[in-house]
Write a protein that holds these residues in place. Sequence first.
Motif, PDB file in Angstrom:
ATOM      1  N   PRO A   1     -27.111  -1.921  51.977  1.00  0.00           N
ATOM      2  CA  PRO A   1     -27.675  -2.465  50.732  1.00  0.00           C
ATOM      3  C   PRO A   1     -27.207  -1.726  49.478  1.00  0.00           C
ATOM      4  O   PRO A   1     -27.183  -2.291  48.392  1.00  0.00           O
ATOM      5  CB  PRO A   1     -29.192  -2.308  50.912  1.00  0.00           C
ATOM      6  N   ARG A   2     -26.823  -0.467  49.645  1.00  0.00           N
ATOM      7  CA  ARG A   2     -26.375   0.301  48.459  1.00  0.00           C
ATOM      8  C   ARG A   2     -25.089  -0.283  47.865  1.00  0.00           C
ATOM      9  O   ARG A   2     -24.746  -0.025  46.726  1.00  0.00           O
ATOM     10  CB  ARG A   2     -26.132   1.765  48.843  1.00  0.00           C
ATOM     11  N   ASN A   3     -24.355  -1.074  48.686  1.00  0.00           N
ATOM     12  CA  ASN A   3     -23.096  -1.651  48.179  1.00  0.00           C
ATOM     13  C   ASN A   3     -23.251  -3.099  47.721  1.00  0.00           C
ATOM     14  O   ASN A   3     -22.260  -3.768  47.441  1.00  0.00           O
ATOM     15  CB  ASN A   3     -22.006  -1.605  49.263  1.00  0.00           C
ATOM     16  N   ASP A   4     -24.500  -3.561  47.643  1.00  0.00           N
ATOM     17  CA  ASP A   4     -24.711  -4.980  47.331  1.00  0.00           C
ATOM     18  C   ASP A   4     -24.111  -5.407  46.004  1.00  0.00           C
ATOM     19  O   ASP A   4     -23.715  -6.544  45.837  1.00  0.00           O
ATOM     20  CB  ASP A   4     -26.227  -5.306  47.313  1.00  0.00           C
ATOM     21  N   ARG A   5     -24.081  -4.505  45.039  1.00  0.00           N
ATOM     22  CA  ARG A   5     -23.603  -4.915  43.708  1.00  0.00           C
ATOM     23  C   ARG A   5     -22.241  -4.297  43.378  1.00  0.00           C
ATOM     24  O   ARG A   5     -21.875  -4.140  42.221  1.00  0.00           O
ATOM     25  CB  ARG A   5     -24.656  -4.560  42.653  1.00  0.00           C
ATOM     26  N   GLU A   6     -21.521  -3.947  44.442  1.00  0.00           N
ATOM     27  CA  GLU A   6     -20.175  -3.388  44.229  1.00  0.00           C
ATOM     28  C   GLU A   6     -19.175  -4.502  43.925  1.00  0.00           C
ATOM     29  O   GLU A   6     -19.359  -5.647  44.366  1.00  0.00           O
ATOM     30  CB  GLU A   6     -19.706  -2.664  45.495  1.00  0.00           C
ATOM     31  N   LEU A   7     -18.108  -4.152  43.212  1.00  0.00           N
ATOM     32  CA  LEU A   7     -17.021  -5.122  42.982  1.00  0.00           C
ATOM     33  C   LEU A   7     -16.161  -5.167  44.247  1.00  0.00           C
ATOM     34  O   LEU A   7     -15.096  -4.566  44.311  1.00  0.00           O
ATOM     35  CB  LEU A   7     -16.159  -4.663  41.806  1.00  0.00           C
ATOM     36  N   SER A   8     -16.667  -5.869  45.252  1.00  0.00           N
ATOM     37  CA  SER A   8     -15.924  -5.959  46.516  1.00  0.00           C
ATOM     38  C   SER A   8     -14.793  -6.985  46.374  1.00  0.00           C
ATOM     39  O   SER A   8     -14.718  -7.708  45.375  1.00  0.00           O
ATOM     40  CB  SER A   8     -16.872  -6.419  47.616  1.00  0.00           C
ATOM     41  N   ALA A   9     -13.947  -7.068  47.409  1.00  0.00           N
ATOM     42  CA  ALA A   9     -12.875  -8.075  47.402  1.00  0.00           C
ATOM     43  C   ALA A   9     -13.487  -9.473  47.296  1.00  0.00           C
ATOM     44  O   ALA A   9     -12.942 -10.349  46.616  1.00  0.00           O
ATOM     45  CB  ALA A   9     -12.033  -7.939  48.659  1.00  0.00           C
ATOM     46  N   THR A  10     -14.660  -9.686  47.959  1.00  0.00           N
ATOM     47  CA  THR A  10     -15.319 -11.002  47.895  1.00  0.00           C
ATOM     48  C   THR A  10     -15.727 -11.317  46.463  1.00  0.00           C
ATOM     49  O   THR A  10     -15.515 -12.427  45.974  1.00  0.00           O
ATOM     50  CB  THR A  10     -16.603 -10.984  48.774  1.00  0.00           C
ATOM     51  N   VAL A  11     -16.318 -10.329  45.796  1.00  0.00           N
ATOM     52  CA  VAL A  11     -16.763 -10.560  44.411  1.00  0.00           C
ATOM     53  C   VAL A  11     -15.556 -10.863  43.522  1.00  0.00           C
ATOM     54  O   VAL A  11     -15.536 -11.851  42.781  1.00  0.00           O
ATOM     55  CB  VAL A  11     -17.549  -9.333  43.876  1.00  0.00           C
ATOM     56  N   LEU A  12     -14.512 -10.029  43.628  1.00  0.00           N
ATOM     57  CA  LEU A  12     -13.341 -10.218  42.764  1.00  0.00           C
ATOM     58  C   LEU A  12     -12.713 -11.597  42.997  1.00  0.00           C
ATOM     59  O   LEU A  12     -12.273 -12.257  42.066  1.00  0.00           O
ATOM     60  CB  LEU A  12     -12.310  -9.114  43.007  1.00  0.00           C
ATOM     61  N   LYS A  13     -12.710 -12.029  44.248  1.00  0.00           N
ATOM     62  CA  LYS A  13     -12.122 -13.339  44.557  1.00  0.00           C
ATOM     63  C   LYS A  13     -12.905 -14.467  43.875  1.00  0.00           C
ATOM     64  O   LYS A  13     -12.334 -15.468  43.462  1.00  0.00           O
ATOM     65  CB  LYS A  13     -12.126 -13.535  46.077  1.00  0.00           C
ATOM     66  N   ARG A  14     -14.212 -14.268  43.755  1.00  0.00           N
ATOM     67  CA  ARG A  14     -15.032 -15.341  43.172  1.00  0.00           C
ATOM     68  C   ARG A  14     -15.050 -15.328  41.642  1.00  0.00           C
ATOM     69  O   ARG A  14     -15.668 -16.184  41.023  1.00  0.00           O
ATOM     70  CB  ARG A  14     -16.470 -15.230  43.692  1.00  0.00           C
ATOM     71  N   LEU A  15     -14.422 -14.338  41.023  1.00  0.00           N
ATOM     72  CA  LEU A  15     -14.387 -14.302  39.550  1.00  0.00           C
ATOM     73  C   LEU A  15     -13.321 -15.278  39.056  1.00  0.00           C
ATOM     74  O   LEU A  15     -12.246 -14.888  38.596  1.00  0.00           O
ATOM     75  CB  LEU A  15     -14.107 -12.888  39.049  1.00  0.00           C
ATOM     76  N   THR A  16     -13.644 -16.561  39.151  1.00  0.00           N
ATOM     77  CA  THR A  16     -12.614 -17.564  38.843  1.00  0.00           C
ATOM     78  C   THR A  16     -12.294 -17.620  37.352  1.00  0.00           C
ATOM     79  O   THR A  16     -11.157 -17.870  36.970  1.00  0.00           O
ATOM     80  CB  THR A  16     -13.040 -18.964  39.326  1.00  0.00           C
ATOM     81  N   ARG A  17     -13.302 -17.378  36.527  1.00  0.00           N
ATOM     82  CA  ARG A  17     -13.015 -17.391  35.077  1.00  0.00           C
ATOM     83  C   ARG A  17     -12.106 -16.216  34.702  1.00  0.00           C
ATOM     84  O   ARG A  17     -11.188 -16.355  33.907  1.00  0.00           O
ATOM     85  CB  ARG A  17     -14.311 -17.328  34.267  1.00  0.00           C
ATOM     86  N   MET A  18     -12.384 -15.064  35.290  1.00  0.00           N
ATOM     87  CA  MET A  18     -11.535 -13.899  35.021  1.00  0.00           C
ATOM     88  C   MET A  18     -10.098 -14.192  35.474  1.00  0.00           C
ATOM     89  O   MET A  18      -9.130 -13.861  34.804  1.00  0.00           O
ATOM     90  CB  MET A  18     -12.087 -12.665  35.744  1.00  0.00           C
TER      91      MET A  18
END
Length: 549
Positions: free
Chosen positions: A383-400
Amino acid sequence: MLGLISTTPGPDSANILQAALPIGLGLASTAYLAMRMMRRNETLGEKSIPCAAIRTGDATHDAEYREDPDRFLSTCQKRYGPVFNCSILNQRLTVVSGPMVREVFMSQHFSFMDAIDDITGLRAFTTSVIKSNQHPDSRVVHEIVRDLVTPNLPLFTPLIVERVRSTLESRLGVCDHKLVENPQPIFADMIAGAMATVFMGSEIAQNRTVLDSFIYCTYDFGRAIGPEAREWTWGRLYSRIKYGMWNPLQKHVQVLVQAATPVVLERRRQAAEASEQGLAYKAPLDILQMLLDNFDQYGLVDLEDICGHLLLLVLASVHTSSDASTCLNYYLAAFPEHMEMLYQEQTEVLNQVAKEREQQRQKELQLGTVRSVRDFEGTELDPRNDRELSATVLKRLTRMDTFIREMMRFRCERLSLEHKARQDVVLSNGMVIPKGSKAIINMASVHQNAEVQGEDPTEFQPWRFIGKAKTATKVSSEFLPFGIGRHSCPGRFLAIQELKTVGALMVSQYSKIQFQDPSKKMQALLSAVGAPMPTGLVFTSRVTRVASD
Ligand code: HEM
């Protein structure tokens, strides 16, 4: 590496042009090439390539191009069609435009590396820092990126994010209206640190001398070749021989070897110790280790050779990516309203991913695979990594992602990516580009074309590619900054991942990025790769705003 052969003339290029062009072999070879082209066209009966007329009073097309590159290129294209010859950028070049650019990229008879070698003597530099794979067509560096860097990107991501975050904290930190007159070194440090972590491991990436080599090897190369691309001359042959023997890059290889040697010895000691105890040795995750483990596959001969190959990777990656990262911050400054949308997107994606992770944990608890929430600690679902910029998160940053793609489309140099013909090449319109001559890509004809890019191609529209399955890494005849075809940049996945990381951290930690001198905005947005930025940036952290509200 690519930035150093920027096709946008530098401030002193007019003098260099005046000095270099009217005299000696440069002129003789230009005339010879022109004569040969004409003679070939006569004998073969192919359509000849039109030569763009030089403006009265000018000796070359440079001044006219420099004044307004878009007008110059579109006028020539209207007048002469998609393929025409020019005397420009210290060379005689065949400009190829529109859909025909694909033919240059896709033909095995055109070589980008030959063209760079022709104007910089690059191969004398590169082959003298490696002991193996010295053949000019060796694809080993490409293969290393393709086989080892890209597939491991999800594993590298936390290391990259951590490194970019800590550099940002130490170099910029929390601030209120802080003016940075030259932000380039900050982003160079960020990218060099991230690249050093991926290429050589976290420990070596702490070594300041190594980081300086990562940053300055490209500049050393640039200094040695001079400020401008030039046609081959005897003087250049001399410098090639000289730099083949005494190469400023050599000292950087030695820096890498010196830093790597104790680390490699320690890793070997630990592996031997583990083996004695019957334990598995968990090798660190970095390209250095992967090359040590697979040196046979890539034909590498020793540690110095491995470090030479790593330096070639550095030459291709650090300068290009840090330049793009710096530029990204100028685009964020230029469009504050979009910066807020990027922040909002990131918050939404982080919330969504955290929610999905919690659901996953609950599911596992219900299934009984784990007994309590504490059992998730140190696992993939910690749970400590829940808000990390993981590969999954970066992939979903479609606007970025689309913001970055639009930046690369909008900013691209109008004439770029020269390719040298290895034999006579007949284009689909019947025109022949003779062996030994160079085609240059009219990037504007693709990137500024409404039929290809949609409405208002001369405007920066950050959401242009949303919902169109055109990500920043997707190369095609519509998007050329990474080339296309067999030789397209294999490092683009890492480059875009790093750019998204830099962008995500900037928008989440800073509420405002402003221009020091707003009148220089357009100049900054269209700056050439590697050129100094015309003005600084002013940063304000989100936390200071919250505290003062
Ligand atoms: C924003 C950053 C970058 C840009 C704009 C860029 C652009 C390019 C371009 C235009 C080419 C030539 C394509 C062609 O011949 O048609 C290229 C080649 C190459 N790039 Fe990149 N690049 C970037 C980052 C990287 C990174 C991070 C790496 C390594 C991790 C890398 C490794 C390479 C290699 C090895 C080649 C040679 C490919 C070959 O000849 O087969 N680049 N890059």
